[in-house]
Scaffold this motif. Structure first.
Motif, PDB file in Angstrom:
ATOM      1  N   THR A  30      40.330 -55.851  76.614  1.00 55.17           N
ATOM      2  CA  THR A  30      39.076 -56.177  75.939  1.00 55.17           C
ATOM      3  C   THR A  30      37.891 -55.576  76.683  1.00 55.17           C
ATOM      4  O   THR A  30      36.996 -54.966  76.074  1.00 55.17           O
ATOM      5  CB  THR A  30      38.905 -57.702  75.830  1.00 55.17           C
ATOM      6  OG1 THR A  30      40.059 -58.267  75.199  1.00 55.17           O
ATOM      7  CG2 THR A  30      37.688 -58.061  75.003  1.00 55.17           C
ATOM      8  N   ALA A  31      37.877 -55.722  78.006  1.00 54.77           N
ATOM      9  CA  ALA A  31      36.774 -55.176  78.802  1.00 54.77           C
ATOM     10  C   ALA A  31      36.745 -53.648  78.721  1.00 54.77           C
ATOM     11  O   ALA A  31      35.672 -53.043  78.579  1.00 54.77           O
ATOM     12  CB  ALA A  31      36.912 -55.627  80.254  1.00 54.77           C
ATOM     13  N   LEU A  32      37.918 -53.015  78.785  1.00 52.49           N
ATOM     14  CA  LEU A  32      37.968 -51.555  78.682  1.00 52.49           C
ATOM     15  C   LEU A  32      37.503 -51.106  77.299  1.00 52.49           C
ATOM     16  O   LEU A  32      36.780 -50.107  77.168  1.00 52.49           O
ATOM     17  CB  LEU A  32      39.389 -51.057  78.949  1.00 52.49           C
ATOM     18  CG  LEU A  32      39.605 -49.536  78.916  1.00 52.49           C
ATOM     19  CD1 LEU A  32      38.680 -48.834  79.899  1.00 52.49           C
ATOM     20  CD2 LEU A  32      41.066 -49.207  79.217  1.00 52.49           C
ATOM     21  N   GLY A  33      37.885 -51.863  76.280  1.00 52.09           N
ATOM     22  CA  GLY A  33      37.424 -51.554  74.934  1.00 52.09           C
ATOM     23  C   GLY A  33      35.914 -51.624  74.816  1.00 52.09           C
ATOM     24  O   GLY A  33      35.282 -50.764  74.181  1.00 52.09           O
ATOM     25  N   VAL A  34      35.313 -52.627  75.440  1.00 50.45           N
ATOM     26  CA  VAL A  34      33.858 -52.767  75.411  1.00 50.45           C
ATOM     27  C   VAL A  34      33.196 -51.583  76.110  1.00 50.45           C
ATOM     28  O   VAL A  34      32.196 -51.035  75.622  1.00 50.45           O
ATOM     29  CB  VAL A  34      33.424 -54.096  76.057  1.00 50.45           C
ATOM     30  CG1 VAL A  34      31.916 -54.122  76.300  1.00 50.45           C
ATOM     31  CG2 VAL A  34      33.832 -55.267  75.171  1.00 50.45           C
ATOM     32  N   PHE A  35      33.745 -51.145  77.241  1.00 48.98           N
ATOM     33  CA  PHE A  35      33.152 -50.001  77.939  1.00 48.98           C
ATOM     34  C   PHE A  35      33.268 -48.716  77.118  1.00 48.98           C
ATOM     35  O   PHE A  35      32.341 -47.896  77.084  1.00 48.98           O
ATOM     36  CB  PHE A  35      33.792 -49.810  79.314  1.00 48.98           C
ATOM     37  CG  PHE A  35      32.890 -50.242  80.436  1.00 48.98           C
ATOM     38  CD1 PHE A  35      31.621 -49.696  80.582  1.00 48.98           C
ATOM     39  CD2 PHE A  35      33.295 -51.196  81.353  1.00 48.98           C
ATOM     40  CE1 PHE A  35      30.770 -50.102  81.608  1.00 48.98           C
ATOM     41  CE2 PHE A  35      32.460 -51.607  82.378  1.00 48.98           C
ATOM     42  CZ  PHE A  35      31.187 -51.053  82.506  1.00 48.98           C
ATOM     43  N   ILE A  36      34.391 -48.540  76.442  1.00 49.03           N
ATOM     44  CA  ILE A  36      34.530 -47.362  75.579  1.00 49.03           C
ATOM     45  C   ILE A  36      33.509 -47.423  74.451  1.00 49.03           C
ATOM     46  O   ILE A  36      32.869 -46.417  74.110  1.00 49.03           O
ATOM     47  CB  ILE A  36      35.959 -47.260  75.031  1.00 49.03           C
ATOM     48  CG1 ILE A  36      36.932 -46.904  76.166  1.00 49.03           C
ATOM     49  CG2 ILE A  36      36.044 -46.215  73.913  1.00 49.03           C
ATOM     50  CD1 ILE A  36      38.389 -46.932  75.755  1.00 49.03           C
ATOM     51  N   LEU A  37      33.331 -48.600  73.866  1.00 48.53           N
ATOM     52  CA  LEU A  37      32.329 -48.760  72.814  1.00 48.53           C
ATOM     53  C   LEU A  37      30.921 -48.510  73.352  1.00 48.53           C
ATOM     54  O   LEU A  37      30.099 -47.863  72.686  1.00 48.53           O
ATOM     55  CB  LEU A  37      32.431 -50.163  72.210  1.00 48.53           C
ATOM     56  CG  LEU A  37      33.661 -50.406  71.339  1.00 48.53           C
ATOM     57  CD1 LEU A  37      33.828 -51.892  71.039  1.00 48.53           C
ATOM     58  CD2 LEU A  37      33.565 -49.625  70.033  1.00 48.53           C
ATOM     59  N   TRP A  38      30.642 -49.009  74.534  1.00 47.49           N
ATOM     60  CA  TRP A  38      29.328 -48.805  75.172  1.00 47.49           C
ATOM     61  C   TRP A  38      29.041 -47.308  75.307  1.00 47.49           C
ATOM     62  O   TRP A  38      27.963 -46.827  74.941  1.00 47.49           O
ATOM     63  CB  TRP A  38      29.339 -49.489  76.531  1.00 47.49           C
ATOM     64  CG  TRP A  38      28.014 -49.642  77.216  1.00 47.49           C
ATOM     65  CD1 TRP A  38      26.950 -48.783  77.183  1.00 47.49           C
ATOM     66  CD2 TRP A  38      27.623 -50.730  78.063  1.00 47.49           C
ATOM     67  NE1 TRP A  38      25.922 -49.263  77.956  1.00 47.49           N
ATOM     68  CE2 TRP A  38      26.302 -50.458  78.510  1.00 47.49           C
ATOM     69  CE3 TRP A  38      28.246 -51.886  78.507  1.00 47.49           C
ATOM     70  CZ2 TRP A  38      25.619 -51.313  79.375  1.00 47.49           C
ATOM     71  CZ3 TRP A  38      27.571 -52.740  79.367  1.00 47.49           C
ATOM     72  CH2 TRP A  38      26.270 -52.467  79.796  1.00 47.49           C
TER      73      TRP A  38
END
Length: 421
Positions: free
Chosen positions: A202-210
């Motif tokens: 989830t955190a990695l997904g958020v960083f990719i989205l960022w």
């Protein structure tokens, strides 16, 4: 072909690539936020719905948004888009098509988040066609394609309304008709936590989205003149950072512990909120917009749960409410120097006019997306004999019931071996 044409086209294409790469972020975000038995399904449906959206957007979606001979709702040309370049354009129109396609794909991914862990694969397929052909393009035409909201000066630089609110309202229709997942709510209405299986995903997904959001917002400048994209990127990053901080702090104060999923959703809420206003506001306002978005996402997540609405990836809070706030914020903070669309905001002497236009845009766009999505899904429910898998299939998990294999086969083989022993 001059250098500016080449540079603008390259910048737009880079933005398109970043926005398409956001789909990888959504794979990790949604899979990590849901249970292990549905991880492969979540990943797979994201790929095939984007592929389906690409074809539908090529056939009718782009033409309905940007086509000429427009009526009240949509444009009426450029169907089966040929890629023909327009004379006199300052950038490649084919690159612009790919950029706009990427936005349509993100809106659809947000919408299908409301289906998570319980919808039939056939529902994803049919609704993807309907959403990409008849729901997203209409709202996009109204605001970005020269439609009636554009004529009123509606401000939405990169899509707080067009992309995020539209997707969230479709997700709301889906989650209402699908009803909650098994085990989410008790008979007395209290909620159980169905924890996602991997916070690191989830955190990695958020960083990719960022990272992808710099293509989303800064790419929407559609050019490199005066390097204004740098300013848009600055506002984007400030709002995301502020949203993460405020969401973490408010969860810490209320719970006594800092909640990681809330913090991650706060960052996304800041990104969603600044998407409408990133080109129209000062940097200090970007921070305020992000801070408020982070607080809103914390309380709205709990509000929807108390309303017995099961929203596994928090699309209603992150993309819906934050999208509303971001859209309204331009009516407050848009500066006279930066408001190239519409009027300055209330705090800059523009009066209530722009805020009223923003509120009208939120109301009509959100209502249209919800009503059409609800009607389409209601018809599908009748035609298909239901929108969701059987209780047995849901308990097994959609990896196995819809695809015949688990996303984590070794983990489940080990579990089944232990049960057999």
């Amino acid at each position: 072909m001059d250098n500016l044409y080449f540079l603008n086209s390259t910048w737009i294409m880079l933005g398109a690539i970043l926005v398409i790469f956001m789909q990888a972020g959504f794979v990790l975000l949604e899979a990590g936020s849901t249970r292990m038995k549905n991880a492969g399904h979540i990943a797979g449906k994201t790929v095939f719905t984007f592929g389906l959206a690409s074809i539908v957007f090529w056939i009718v979606g782009y033409g309905f948004i940007f086509g000429e001979n427009a009526n009240f709702f949509v444009g009426l040309s450029d169907f089966f888009y040929s890629g023909t370049e327009l004379e006199g354009s300052s950038y490649s129109t084919a690159a612009f098509f790919v950029f706009q396609l990427a936005f349509a794909g993100i809106a659809l991914t947000i919408a299908t988040g409301g289906f998570a862990e319980r919808a039939k694969l056939s529902v994803y397929l049919i609704f993807s066609v309907i959403f990409t052909a008849l729901i997203y393009p209409v709202v996009a035409h109204w605001i970005w394609g020269g439609g009636w909201l554009a004529e009123h000066g509606k401000q939405d630089f990169a899509g707080s309304t067009v992309v995020h609110l539209t997707g969230a309202m479709a997700a709301l229709a889906a989650t209402i008709l699908l009803k909650p997942r098994i085990g989410k709510f008790n008979k007395d209405g209290t909620a159980n936590q169905l924890h996602g299986h991997n916070q690191v995903y989830t955190a990695l997904g958020v960083f990719i989205l960022w990272i992808g959001w710099f293509g989303f917002n800064a790419g929407s400048t559609l050019g490199v003149e005066e390097a204004f994209f740098g300013y848009v990127a600055l506002n984007t990053n400030l709002a995301a950072a502020a949203g993460a901080i405020s969401a973490l702090l408010v969860s810490w104060v209320v719970f006594g512990k800092s909640d990681v999923p809330t913090m991650l959703n706060g960052a996304l809420a800041g990104l969603v909120a600044i998407t409408a206003s990133c080109a129209f506001v000062d940097t200090w306002a970007a921070v305020i917009i992000g801070l408020i978005a982070g607080v809103l996402v914390f309380y709205s997540m709990r509000f929807f749960e108390r309303m017995n609405i099961d929203d596994p990836i928090f699309a209603l809070s992150v993309h819906g409410l934050a999208g509303v706030w971001g859209t309204l914020s331009t009516g407050l903070f848009a500066t006279p120097e930066l408001a190239t669309v519409g009027l300055p905001g209330l705090f800059y002497g523009g009066g209530w006019t722009q805020l009223g236009v923003q509120a009208m845009g939120v109301a009509v766009s959100g209502a249209y997306a919800f009503i059409v999505s609800f009607a389409a899904l209601y018809v599908l429910k009748k035609v298909l004999g239901g929108l969701r898998v059987t209780p047995e299939e849901e308990l097994i998990g959609l990896d196995m019931s819809e695809h015949g294999s688990y996303g984590y086969p070794e983990a489940f083989e080990l579990k089944e071996h232990k049960v057999a022993k």
